[in-house]
Design a protein around this motif. Sequence first.
Motif, PDB file in Angstrom:
ATOM      1  N   ARG A 128      -2.399  -2.279 -20.505  1.00 21.18           N
ATOM      2  CA  ARG A 128      -1.392  -1.593 -19.680  1.00 21.18           C
ATOM      3  C   ARG A 128      -2.054  -0.539 -18.790  1.00 21.18           C
ATOM      4  O   ARG A 128      -1.726  -0.406 -17.610  1.00 21.18           O
ATOM      5  CB  ARG A 128      -0.332  -0.948 -20.566  1.00 21.18           C
ATOM      6  N   ALA A 129      -2.987   0.225 -19.357  1.00 18.53           N
ATOM      7  CA  ALA A 129      -3.681   1.254 -18.577  1.00 18.53           C
ATOM      8  C   ALA A 129      -4.526   0.625 -17.470  1.00 18.53           C
ATOM      9  O   ALA A 129      -4.626   1.168 -16.365  1.00 18.53           O
ATOM     10  CB  ALA A 129      -4.552   2.109 -19.488  1.00 18.53           C
ATOM     11  N   LEU A 130      -5.125  -0.512 -17.753  1.00 18.27           N
ATOM     12  CA  LEU A 130      -5.914  -1.228 -16.748  1.00 18.27           C
ATOM     13  C   LEU A 130      -5.044  -1.600 -15.545  1.00 18.27           C
ATOM     14  O   LEU A 130      -5.507  -1.597 -14.405  1.00 18.27           O
ATOM     15  CB  LEU A 130      -6.528  -2.485 -17.378  1.00 18.27           C
ATOM     16  N   GLY A 131      -3.768  -1.884 -15.793  1.00 18.56           N
ATOM     17  CA  GLY A 131      -2.863  -2.316 -14.735  1.00 18.56           C
ATOM     18  C   GLY A 131      -2.145  -1.204 -14.007  1.00 18.56           C
ATOM     19  O   GLY A 131      -1.308  -1.468 -13.149  1.00 18.56           O
ATOM     20  N   ALA A 132      -2.461   0.054 -14.316  1.00 19.29           N
ATOM     21  CA  ALA A 132      -1.777   1.172 -13.667  1.00 19.29           C
ATOM     22  C   ALA A 132      -2.709   1.851 -12.674  1.00 19.29           C
ATOM     23  O   ALA A 132      -3.722   2.426 -13.048  1.00 19.29           O
ATOM     24  CB  ALA A 132      -1.316   2.175 -14.725  1.00 19.29           C
ATOM     25  N   PHE A 133      -2.371   1.741 -11.408  1.00 25.60           N
ATOM     26  CA  PHE A 133      -3.120   2.442 -10.355  1.00 25.60           C
ATOM     27  C   PHE A 133      -2.303   3.649  -9.938  1.00 25.60           C
ATOM     28  O   PHE A 133      -1.133   3.520  -9.586  1.00 25.60           O
ATOM     29  CB  PHE A 133      -3.318   1.529  -9.140  1.00 25.60           C
ATOM     30  N   THR A 134      -2.923   4.810  -9.932  1.00 22.93           N
ATOM     31  CA  THR A 134      -2.222   6.028  -9.567  1.00 22.93           C
ATOM     32  C   THR A 134      -3.050   6.807  -8.558  1.00 22.93           C
ATOM     33  O   THR A 134      -4.228   7.065  -8.776  1.00 22.93           O
ATOM     34  CB  THR A 134      -1.984   6.906 -10.821  1.00 22.93           C
ATOM     35  N   ASP A 135      -2.402   7.153  -7.459  1.00 26.98           N
ATOM     36  CA  ASP A 135      -2.990   7.999  -6.417  1.00 26.98           C
ATOM     37  C   ASP A 135      -4.341   7.511  -5.902  1.00 26.98           C
ATOM     38  O   ASP A 135      -5.280   8.288  -5.731  1.00 26.98           O
ATOM     39  CB  ASP A 135      -3.088   9.451  -6.898  1.00 26.98           C
ATOM     40  N   GLN A 136      -4.435   6.220  -5.618  1.00 23.02           N
ATOM     41  CA  GLN A 136      -5.631   5.650  -5.006  1.00 23.02           C
ATOM     42  C   GLN A 136      -5.563   5.924  -3.504  1.00 23.02           C
ATOM     43  O   GLN A 136      -4.658   5.439  -2.823  1.00 23.02           O
ATOM     44  CB  GLN A 136      -5.699   4.143  -5.275  1.00 23.02           C
ATOM     45  N   PRO A 137      -6.496   6.741  -2.942  1.00 20.83           N
ATOM     46  CA  PRO A 137      -6.451   6.996  -1.496  1.00 20.83           C
ATOM     47  C   PRO A 137      -6.708   5.707  -0.709  1.00 20.83           C
ATOM     48  O   PRO A 137      -7.583   4.912  -1.068  1.00 20.83           O
ATOM     49  CB  PRO A 137      -7.578   8.006  -1.267  1.00 20.83           C
ATOM     50  N   LEU A 138      -5.924   5.519   0.349  1.00 21.89           N
ATOM     51  CA  LEU A 138      -6.076   4.331   1.187  1.00 21.89           C
ATOM     52  C   LEU A 138      -6.713   4.683   2.523  1.00 21.89           C
ATOM     53  O   LEU A 138      -7.850   4.328   2.779  1.00 21.89           O
ATOM     54  CB  LEU A 138      -4.717   3.655   1.412  1.00 21.89           C
ATOM     55  N   LEU A 139      -5.971   5.371   3.378  1.00 20.53           N
ATOM     56  CA  LEU A 139      -6.490   5.724   4.691  1.00 20.53           C
ATOM     57  C   LEU A 139      -5.714   6.901   5.260  1.00 20.53           C
ATOM     58  O   LEU A 139      -4.675   7.286   4.728  1.00 20.53           O
ATOM     59  CB  LEU A 139      -6.473   4.528   5.646  1.00 20.53           C
ATOM     60  N   ASN A 140      -6.236   7.443   6.341  1.00 19.53           N
ATOM     61  CA  ASN A 140      -5.592   8.580   7.002  1.00 19.53           C
ATOM     62  C   ASN A 140      -4.467   8.097   7.906  1.00 19.53           C
ATOM     63  O   ASN A 140      -4.563   7.023   8.510  1.00 19.53           O
ATOM     64  CB  ASN A 140      -6.604   9.377   7.829  1.00 19.53           C
ATOM     65  N   GLN A 141      -3.441   8.898   8.020  1.00 21.00           N
ATOM     66  CA  GLN A 141      -2.287   8.565   8.841  1.00 21.00           C
ATOM     67  C   GLN A 141      -2.680   8.353  10.301  1.00 21.00           C
ATOM     68  O   GLN A 141      -2.141   7.478  10.969  1.00 21.00           O
ATOM     69  CB  GLN A 141      -1.237   9.678   8.731  1.00 21.00           C
ATOM     70  N   ASP A 142      -3.649   9.103  10.797  1.00 20.52           N
ATOM     71  CA  ASP A 142      -4.028   8.987  12.213  1.00 20.52           C
ATOM     72  C   ASP A 142      -4.775   7.686  12.527  1.00 20.52           C
ATOM     73  O   ASP A 142      -5.051   7.400  13.679  1.00 20.52           O
ATOM     74  CB  ASP A 142      -4.833  10.207  12.664  1.00 20.52           C
ATOM     75  N   GLU A 143      -5.095   6.883  11.509  1.00 20.76           N
ATOM     76  CA  GLU A 143      -5.731   5.586  11.746  1.00 20.76           C
ATOM     77  C   GLU A 143      -4.709   4.505  12.111  1.00 20.76           C
ATOM     78  O   GLU A 143      -5.092   3.412  12.512  1.00 20.76           O
ATOM     79  CB  GLU A 143      -6.508   5.147  10.505  1.00 20.76           C
ATOM     80  N   LEU A 144      -3.419   4.819  11.953  1.00 17.52           N
ATOM     81  CA  LEU A 144      -2.354   3.865  12.245  1.00 17.52           C
ATOM     82  C   LEU A 144      -1.763   4.129  13.616  1.00 17.52           C
ATOM     83  O   LEU A 144      -1.595   5.283  14.015  1.00 17.52           O
ATOM     84  CB  LEU A 144      -1.248   3.961  11.189  1.00 17.52           C
ATOM     85  N   GLU A 145      -1.429   3.066  14.330  1.00 14.25           N
ATOM     86  CA  GLU A 145      -0.742   3.193  15.608  1.00 14.25           C
ATOM     87  C   GLU A 145       0.744   3.365  15.326  1.00 14.25           C
ATOM     88  O   GLU A 145       1.330   2.565  14.594  1.00 14.25           O
ATOM     89  CB  GLU A 145      -0.989   1.952  16.468  1.00 14.25           C
ATOM     90  N   PRO A 146       1.387   4.389  15.912  1.00 11.27           N
ATOM     91  CA  PRO A 146       2.783   4.706  15.566  1.00 11.27           C
ATOM     92  C   PRO A 146       3.771   3.567  15.817  1.00 11.27           C
ATOM     93  O   PRO A 146       4.746   3.421  15.098  1.00 11.27           O
ATOM     94  CB  PRO A 146       3.116   5.914  16.441  1.00 11.27           C
ATOM     95  N   GLU A 147       3.529   2.744  16.830  1.00 12.84           N
ATOM     96  CA  GLU A 147       4.493   1.693  17.166  1.00 12.84           C
ATOM     97  C   GLU A 147       4.280   0.397  16.363  1.00 12.84           C
ATOM     98  O   GLU A 147       5.059  -0.533  16.487  1.00 12.84           O
ATOM     99  CB  GLU A 147       4.463   1.394  18.674  1.00 12.84           C
ATOM    100  N   GLN A 148       3.265   0.341  15.550  1.00 13.58           N
ATOM    101  CA  GLN A 148       2.960  -0.858  14.770  1.00 13.58           C
ATOM    102  C   GLN A 148       3.508  -0.744  13.343  1.00 13.58           C
ATOM    103  O   GLN A 148       3.691   0.347  12.823  1.00 13.58           O
ATOM    104  CB  GLN A 148       1.438  -1.075  14.699  1.00 13.58           C
ATOM    105  N   GLU A 149       3.738  -1.905  12.724  1.00 17.67           N
ATOM    106  CA  GLU A 149       4.111  -1.957  11.313  1.00 17.67           C
ATOM    107  C   GLU A 149       2.907  -2.484  10.544  1.00 17.67           C
ATOM    108  O   GLU A 149       2.217  -3.411  10.992  1.00 17.67           O
ATOM    109  CB  GLU A 149       5.302  -2.886  11.098  1.00 17.67           C
ATOM    110  N   TYR A 150       2.678  -1.908   9.357  1.00 17.73           N
ATOM    111  CA  TYR A 150       1.517  -2.274   8.549  1.00 17.73           C
ATOM    112  C   TYR A 150       1.969  -2.644   7.141  1.00 17.73           C
ATOM    113  O   TYR A 150       3.059  -2.274   6.706  1.00 17.73           O
ATOM    114  CB  TYR A 150       0.524  -1.106   8.489  1.00 17.73           C
TER     115      TYR A 150
END
Length: 190
Positions: A128-150
Amino acid sequence: MTPGRATGLRLSLALGLLLVLISSAMAKDPFRVEQIQTRLDGGVYYLNASIDYRFSDEALEALDNGVPLTIVTHIQVRRVNAWLWEDSLLDLQLRHAIRYKPLSARYEVYRIPGDHGRGFETREAAIRALGAFTDQPLLNQDELEPEQEYEVQIQVALDIEELPLPLRPQAYLTRAWKLSSKWSKWPLTP
């Protein structure tokens, strides 16, 4: 044969075929990403996820005999409806392992690289612990284009290459060791 019996026989055959298809579909996907959540905090997207691991009897027997099992979690952030050849904004592979320590009679889950992990009394608690991901950083908000969906895409798999050398031929040839999930896609939302 009476018409009622023929209909009953066809219905029984169809139900049997449906059960076979359902059980074979479940057997192909022993690992399943059940839930993904993202949150935006301080301009950074974080991932929380829940993964259901259903190890085969062979893998559990190896684990109980001291063989560590290494899981690779592949995480991507891509534009929704991106072309196949488009680069991902994030392409990350995380490696975790679960092992049994016979001297302490405890299971341990740890990230690779690294050798210190969290200990558990039971195999089920460790899985169960192996399957729990908590607070894994992904990327910065400024790397996304505001008009796009991701979207966030995740796949998990047992890394056969990390098994001890004597087990690898069996793992390559036996379905019981081909343990992975399908790609799961979830919208990236703050």
